[in-house]
Design an enzyme around this catalytic site. Sequence first.
Site, PDB file in Angstrom:
ATOM      1  N   SER A  54       0.817  -1.218   0.000  1.00 57.29           N
ATOM      2  CA  SER A  54       0.000   0.000   0.000  1.00 57.29           C
ATOM      3  C   SER A  54       0.845   1.260   0.000  1.00 57.29           C
ATOM      4  O   SER A  54       1.856   1.345   0.677  1.00 57.29           O
ATOM      5  CB  SER A  54      -0.914  -0.013   1.227  1.00 57.29           C
ATOM      6  OG  SER A  54      -1.190   1.296   1.623  1.00 57.29           O
ATOM      7  N   LYS A  55       0.388   2.247  -0.762  1.00 64.90           N
ATOM      8  CA  LYS A  55       1.109   3.510  -0.877  1.00 64.90           C
ATOM      9  C   LYS A  55       1.021   4.301   0.412  1.00 64.90           C
ATOM     10  O   LYS A  55       1.895   5.081   0.726  1.00 64.90           O
ATOM     11  CB  LYS A  55       0.506   4.348  -2.000  1.00 64.90           C
ATOM     12  CG  LYS A  55       1.358   4.344  -3.246  1.00 64.90           C
ATOM     13  CD  LYS A  55       1.078   5.520  -4.121  1.00 64.90           C
ATOM     14  CE  LYS A  55       2.082   5.497  -5.258  1.00 64.90           C
ATOM     15  NZ  LYS A  55       1.938   6.516  -6.224  1.00 64.90           N
ATOM     16  N   ARG A  56      -0.049   4.098   1.120  1.00 65.80           N
ATOM     17  CA  ARG A  56      -0.259   4.911   2.314  1.00 65.80           C
ATOM     18  C   ARG A  56       0.651   4.509   3.466  1.00 65.80           C
ATOM     19  O   ARG A  56       1.069   5.344   4.245  1.00 65.80           O
ATOM     20  CB  ARG A  56      -1.719   4.835   2.752  1.00 65.80           C
ATOM     21  CG  ARG A  56      -2.545   5.926   2.119  1.00 65.80           C
ATOM     22  CD  ARG A  56      -3.997   5.743   2.480  1.00 65.80           C
ATOM     23  NE  ARG A  56      -4.570   4.592   1.821  1.00 65.80           N
ATOM     24  CZ  ARG A  56      -5.041   4.618   0.593  1.00 65.80           C
ATOM     25  NH1 ARG A  56      -4.997   5.711  -0.116  1.00 65.80           N
ATOM     26  NH2 ARG A  56      -5.553   3.539   0.042  1.00 65.80           N
ATOM     27  N   SER A  57       0.981   3.231   3.531  1.00 65.70           N
ATOM     28  CA  SER A  57       1.755   2.800   4.688  1.00 65.70           C
ATOM     29  C   SER A  57       3.188   3.327   4.598  1.00 65.70           C
ATOM     30  O   SER A  57       3.753   3.472   3.528  1.00 65.70           O
ATOM     31  CB  SER A  57       1.738   1.272   4.773  1.00 65.70           C
ATOM     32  OG  SER A  57       3.009   0.766   4.575  1.00 65.70           O
TER      33      SER A  57
END
Length: 469
Positions: free
Chosen positions: A243-246
């Site tokens: 995930s890009k957010r993590s």
Amino acid sequence: MALISKKEVRVRIAPSPTGHMHVGLARTALFNWLFARQAEGEFLLRIEDTDIERSEKKYEDEIIQGLSWLGLNWDGEVYRQSDRREVYKKYLKKLIEENKAYYCYCAKEELEAQRQEMIAEGLVPKYNGRCRSLDKVDAKKPSVIRLKIPEIKIEFKDLIRGKVEFDVGLFGDLVIAKNLENPLYNFAVVVDDEEMKISHVIRGEDHISNTPRQILIGQALRFQMPIYAHIPLILAPDRSKLSKRSNEVSLLEYKERGYLPEAMVNFLGFLGWHPEGDDEILDLKKMVQLFDIAKIQKGGAVFNQEKLDWFNNQYLRKLSAEEIYECLKPFLKENKIESPPSFIKKVIEVLKERMKTLIEFFELADFFFNLPEYDVSLLKWKDQSLPDVKIILEKIFEAFSGVSDSEFHSKKLGEILNSLINGTPRGEVFWPLRVALSGKNASPDPLMITEVLAKIETVRRIELAIGKI
Ligand code: GLU
């Protein structure tokens, strides 16, 4: 820019500066860099910042910092799409003049209605071409620019995936720009790759469905298209998309957490590629020699944190205590370490083999700089009783106190401990000593600790342990 023959290898990475530099981008950069350096070609950096709302300078800086940290130098200047709007405009105009592209005035609601209609008729929804043959341009009406898409199949050869086919008749006429000033991603990429004489486009597999669209745009402009290689995605251990957010995916986060660039690059190189042979520790130079794009795997590459830690530990072991000290120096103050450098280097020497990251040093080394805190029961080896622990610690205390400063080294102390073992299990002597010195159940060999702490501190800690019982 000097004109370069298409036969030469020229690759690029084309990141959009819309978020933290992702480890996936770092790996794409690495594969491009290896490919270019092996062929003695060029590796370009092009910032795709046409989306002004989402692009930020700080992310561009992060990309530059990340590439520099990994040692992936690019050739020439940093290109920015925002500086090249005039170039795109020229090609957009050309397509309109040649009647290969047109202004489309359909409103969002109309497009949605068309879509629903097609779905109801059991068709694959696509733009129905309503504005295709309008012959008047109405500058006042909101519009986009669409490319006419022929009803054909597009086929290309991917260096990793082999033959790839798309039925582009299913796409419908493609929006390539919001207007002459604002091209969309697929259009700008094609123009830039041509103008920059890119020979090979090596990028993430998530772009594979853009490739036929880009080929169509390139054909309309009569460009010679690059050769494509789509590299597998990086997956989380459960095989979901990373995930890009993590935070786990931000390259510079790894720098902050104490990973060495050499380890990071080595690890990234093995995400989807493996050289022949068993060698795993490869620096950039060696990777350039061994790299083979055709050997990149098709399936997703799992990001294995333990493997990264293993690589980092291997590279840390290669460094001298002096070199590690230099890396740790900026962090000493915030970790409240004020001991003399010579002492810190001795601690590094003892812990180096155990460190997975630079920052882990502070956790592992804490007991060297501060008195350890521990529960008295930890002093017991298996079912040893506390009174027995006391007896053995007193013996050690007495024996160590009698050793002169100059003789206080591991060999001499080891002999003393061995003489105390005297038929009892070794753990009954070494374990209480380990805990007395470190407060931990896992630490370097207690004899190595004694050497670093030296006589006064070693004896003091044994005395304190005895006092706890
Ligand atoms: N700007 C695109 C991205 O960041 C680049 C894709 C490409 O390499 O063509 O994913």
